[in-house]
Design an enzyme around this catalytic site. Sequence first.
Site, PDB file in Angstrom:
ATOM      1  N   ASP A  18       4.246  -5.666  -0.949  1.00  0.00           N
ATOM      2  CA  ASP A  18       3.722  -5.781  -2.306  1.00  0.00           C
ATOM      3  C   ASP A  18       3.494  -7.247  -2.675  1.00  0.00           C
ATOM      4  OD1 ASP A  18       2.814  -4.851  -4.724  1.00  0.00           O
ATOM      5  OD2 ASP A  18       4.809  -4.638  -5.611  1.00  0.00           O
ATOM      6  N   ASN A  66      -2.857   4.779  -4.570  1.00  0.00           N
ATOM      7  CA  ASN A  66      -3.792   3.641  -4.478  1.00  0.00           C
ATOM      8  C   ASN A  66      -5.260   4.083  -4.533  1.00  0.00           C
ATOM      9  OD1 ASN A  66      -1.727   1.632  -2.232  1.00  0.00           O
ATOM     10  ND2 ASN A  66      -1.894   1.551  -4.452  1.00  0.00           N
TER      11      ASN A  66
END
Length: 244
Positions: A18, A66
């Site tokens: 991330d 996503n």
Amino acid sequence: MQQLDYSRIPAHIAIIMDGNGRWAKSKGLPRTAGHVEGVATVKRITEEATRLGVKYLTVYAFSTENWNRPTPEVEALMNLVLTNLEEEIFMKNNVRFRMIGEIGRLPQSVARRLQECMDSTAANTGMTMVIALSYSSRWEIARAARLIADEVRNGTLQADDIDEDCVSSHLMTDFMPDPDLMIRTGGELRISNYLLWQSAYTEFYFTDEFWPDFTEESLHRAILAYQQRQRRYGKTGDQITDEE
Ligand code: FPP
């Protein structure tokens, strides 16, 4: 690095990569530049994990959620996967490549490339590098429930025989052990639908570093933190010491 105990390297490391977007923003660059740098980090960390003797490395590259990102970013990510799956590097390092996730939802070109890489590296005996793409743990568990229900319906499985091993063997991760260590970069303290079933006894390591800034030394620090913990699996500390 000298402090690392090479006899206790985690066999399976899972990573939530991330912070690519924030890394790019902090440098005044578009988010996709962060993903490009993120791929370079994947390559460095894969090589270092191989060198350290890690057996399985599972990286979370694209979650089911996503798909809700802006189309240009999704396309850029798919393109990065397509252009960076390099069979020669896998072959050179004896790495077996696998993917977990909903392959049928990916663009055909990406799915074909993934399949080619899985097929051509299937006999490699070194580290297994796993990329989670269009993956979410709840999707995977629901899929396992459907597969199990099908087997009960057609009589190849008795409902009474459904136990933890049975569920594990119907997950997409059936070819590897559960993660010993899960690393999340980027400062968030959550696991975002990643390997929920498999991480029941995983050790977690969170770092504020953005993924593009994560170095070989950062990996060593994470492994060192792991090696300083005592894994008890529900037992007492004394029981574990007696067993050692
Ligand atoms: C998280 O950062 C990162 C991703 C969603 C994508 C990671 C994917 C790659 C690095 C490509 C992998 C490709 C190969 C071939 C291994 P973010 O965008 O959520 O960052 P932010 O939280 O700062 O916005």
